[in-house]
Enzyme design. Structure first.
Site, PDB file in Angstrom:
ATOM      1  CD  GLN A 104      -7.764   6.956 -10.077  1.00  0.00           C
ATOM      2  OE1 GLN A 104      -7.624   6.843  -8.860  1.00  0.00           O
ATOM      3  NE2 GLN A 104      -6.903   6.441 -10.941  1.00  0.00           N
ATOM      4  CE1 TYR A 175      -8.975   1.910  -3.605  1.00  0.00           C
ATOM      5  CE2 TYR A 175      -7.650   2.181  -5.584  1.00  0.00           C
ATOM      6  CZ  TYR A 175      -7.833   2.373  -4.232  1.00  0.00           C
ATOM      7  OH  TYR A 175      -6.881   3.040  -3.494  1.00  0.00           O
ATOM      8  NE  ARG A 223      -2.950   4.394 -12.737  1.00  0.00           N
ATOM      9  CZ  ARG A 223      -2.204   4.816 -11.729  1.00  0.00           C
ATOM     10  NH1 ARG A 223      -2.783   5.253 -10.609  1.00  0.00           N
ATOM     11  NH2 ARG A 223      -0.896   4.824 -11.813  1.00  0.00           N
ATOM     12  CB  CYS A 344      11.133   9.318  -6.883  1.00  0.00           C
ATOM     13  SG  CYS A 344      10.334   7.992  -5.977  1.00  0.00           S
ATOM     14  CE  LYS A 432      17.014  -1.557   0.395  1.00  0.00           C
ATOM     15  NZ  LYS A 432      16.662  -2.809  -0.277  1.00  0.00           N
TER      16      LYS A 432
END
Length: 682
Positions: A104, A175, A223, A344, A432
């Site tokens: 990237q 960005y 992206r 994750c 959670k």
């Protein structure tokens, strides 16, 4: 593998053929050397993900214009040719495992890392900070934009020369290109601002320059933030229209979302469902059917990944933080080991918060070694070793399984009927629930080990320990709610028909906390635990929710994603906030709170005292004495050492390998000494 066949279908994009549909998207690590080159740890980190079967590995956001375009404390660079050799070595390592590679390329613009700007003012489309509270950048002159375009083209050509299979242009996430595309940032009145076509002009020039640099057969990915998820920003429909100005030369559309001020939807907060962002990639695919799309967004389960591909919502699945947690995701799915996926949690503590908020190298709550992964398993103990673990929370389970995996004979004692400790209890809160995925993984991992025996409903005693005659003792007894000596608190907590509760009361009896409508809730403590209670009641229709915090702000120690998400809840549900306020006394149906010398009574239907947790290690003194008397090594870990987060406990648990190594070394030295004595006697 058959039920997930779609994941493993190869895909050819121009001259790049991917062996499967799983993409590791670019994620900053702060692993690079300070000069912008690869560190040994960084190469090892990526190598683990390639070894794990990932089809396409996208190297993290790399600086193409130093220092004005840099992003991160330790960011890779490719702004001149001296970096090509290191990038080439990276590609050799990735390709050796059959992974394709992309990189990237990016200019940070107003999001440039402040400490690396050498005192200069950041640049952007306009004088609008990329995040509330950030420094104001200066608008780029038209003449300077041509250098920006050249930076991208030169970066893309270096990527090609360095052996990458693809290049990705970053045009999202606040960005520089995003700052031109978004009406929130772009206030220009020249040909690069105003209407969508003008705002798209710089990105169009960049895409065209990159295509000219790399030629017609080299894949280009873009992206972008499909929906900025902020009032006044680009909506999904706006972005679909804007894409037409520069989509022709792009092969892959990597569909992301959000800007800095909606970061909890870019780096997904915990309670967003798997694949929640896929409707965006589906919309992009419908509008531009000849382009390949990538989707992301809390995707953990192979079933969801398969559904997204088979239903045409995306061609490729980006698993980001999921590959930080589980680098062998692809191989485990392909080999039928889904039950051993270390998923994750989207806690965002060691990854996003470490990198963005604290300028630290990334870490992971559930994966204590991002560099070497399972290498420790190849070094089993050479002596018979016994270990007792007291406490079956996440820290205790991690220590027990790690030790057993290297051949130690382990017995674990847990006083409760279930494993997982506080992590399992917190996971009872609906928002959670993902935390339980770690507990499930640890239990499944433990079941694979014949030399690990687990006793539940059994509080370990010194007699239990003496009977086992261990070489190592691990204490992982966790923490309990902190309930300071505040007037009336203990009395109210001991009443039969009480209205005052601790977090433990809520978590251990959720069935009795299901009434929301018409309820007035007051929470004392604005840290992680208190905000969890606020979230629970506010999102479920409580009439009024109030939170009280001694410090100047709520969630002072939260990771930046969770804090941003919690502040969104506080605003959305009009939570009443009292900061710099202290609980003075507790009554039957009210808290007496002091702020700047003034006492206020806060009435409630239910009141919760959530002032944090304190370490609970009732046997430590006896254990220390036993260890001294018997030459036993002792390791106190997790919340029983200091009440903190799961991540610290997991890392301390993995440190059991160092304890075992010290024991092995001492035994080896003793063996050499005894052998030398025998030789002398003979």
């Amino acid at each position: 593998m058959s039920k997930y066949q779609a994941i493993f279908e190869p895909l050819t994009i121009k001259r790049m053929t991917l062996k499967n549909r799983i993409v590791m998207p670019p994620m900053g690590t702060n692993f690079a050397n300070v000069d912008g080159t690869f560190s040994r740890e960084q190469l090892s980190y990526y190598e683990q993900r390639a070894k794990g079967g990932t089809g396409l590995i996208t190297l993290e956001n790399v600086c193409i214009a130093y220092p004005m375009g840099t992003n991160g404390a330790r960011q890779l660079r490719m702004d001149n040719d001296q970096y090509i050799s290191g990038l080439w070595e990276f590609n050799e390592k990735m390709h050796a495992y059959g992974a394709c590679t992309s990189v990237q390329i990016n200019h940070a613009g107003a999001s440039a890392y402040g400490l690396r700007l050498e005192g200069r003012q950041a640049v952007s489309a306009s004088a609008v900070p990329s995040k509330k509270g950030n420094p104001i950048p200066r608008p780029l002159e038209i003449e300077e934009l041509q250098q920006v375009v050249a930076n991208y083209a030169e970066g893309a050509l270096r990527a090609q020369r360095a052996g990458f299979d693809c290049v990705e242009i970053h045009a999202g996430h606040s960005y520089l290109l995003s700052q031109f595309l978004s009406p929130l940032y772009n206030k220009r009145t020249d040909q690069f601002g105003g209407c969508p076509e003008n705002r798209a002009r710089l990105t169009k020039q960049v895409v065209e320059a990159v295509r000219e640099a790399v030629g017609p057969f080299f894949p280009i990915s873009l992206r972008f933030s499909a929906d900025e998820l902020l009032e006044g920003g680009n909506t999904l429909e706006d972005t679909l229209d804007i894409l037409r100005y520069f989509v022709d030369e792009v092969d892959i559309l990597n569909v992301s979302a959000a800007l800095n001020d909606s970061l909890q939807y870019q780096i997904d907060k915990m309670n967003l469902p798997d694949g929640w962002r896929s409707y965006m990639s589906k919309a992009v695919k419908d509008r531009y059917p000849d382009k390949l799309t990538v989707t992301s967004g809390n995707i953990r389960h192979p079933q969801k990944a398969t559904e997204l591909i088979e239903s045409g919502q995306a061609d490729l699945i980006a698993i980001g933080r999921g590959l930080i947690a589980e680098p062998h995701w692809v191989n485990k799915v392909e080999n039928g080991q889904e039950f051993l996926l270390r998923q994750c949690l989207s806690c965002n503590i060691g990854c996003a918060d470490h990198r963005i908020a604290k300028s630290r190298p990334i870490r992971c709550t559930v994966n204590p070694d991002l560099y070497e992964e399972d290498a420790y398993k190849s070094k089993p103990v050479s002596h018979s070793t016994k270990m007792v673990v007291i406490g079956g929370g996440t820290a205790g389970l991690e220590a027990a399984t790690t030790a057993a995996e290297v051949g130690v004979n382990v017995e674990l004692f847990e006083s409760k009927a279930y494993l997982g400790g506080l992590a399992h209890e917190i996971a009872r809160l609906p928002d959670k629930k993902r935390i339980d995925d770690f507990v499930t993984y640890q239990i499944n991992r433990a079941k694979e080990l014949d030399n690990l025996v687990i006793h539940t409903n059994h509080s370990a005693t010194m007699a239990d320990i003496a009977l086992r005659n261990p070489d190592i003792i691990v204490n992982a007894t966790g923490a309990k709610p902190l309930l300071p000596p505040i007037e009336g608190l203990q009395e109210q907590l001991q009443r039969d028909n009480r209205r005052v509760f601790s977090i433990a009361d809520l978590l251990n009896d959720m069935a009795n906390f299901q009434v929301f409508e018409g309820q007035e809730i007051v929470v004392i403590g604005g840290g992680a635990v208190g905000l969890d209670v606020v979230e629970y009641y506010a999102e479920r229709g409580a009439k009024k929710v109030t939170i009280v915090e001694m410090q100047k702000e709520l969630g002072k120690d939260l990771d930046l994603i969770t804090k941003q998400a919690m502040m969104e809840i506080v605003t959305k549900y009009d939570v009443s906030v009292h900061v710099e306020s202290r609980l003075m006394s507790v009554k039957d149906q009210s808290f007496m709170v002091e702020h700047e010398g003034t006492i206020t009574e806060l009435p409630f239907d239910l009141g919760f005292v959530c002032l944090g947790m304190r370490a609970e290690a009732p046997l430590m003194a006896e254990l220390a004495h036993y260890a001294r008397e018997n030459g036993v090594m002792i390791h106190n870990i997790g919340d029983s050492k200091v009440a903190r987060r799961i991540m610290e406990g997991t890392r301390e648990a993995r440190d059991i390998l160092q304890v075992i190594d010290v024991l092995e070394t001492s035994r080896l030295q003793k063996g050499h000494y005894e052998q030398a004595k025998r030789l002398v006697r003979n």
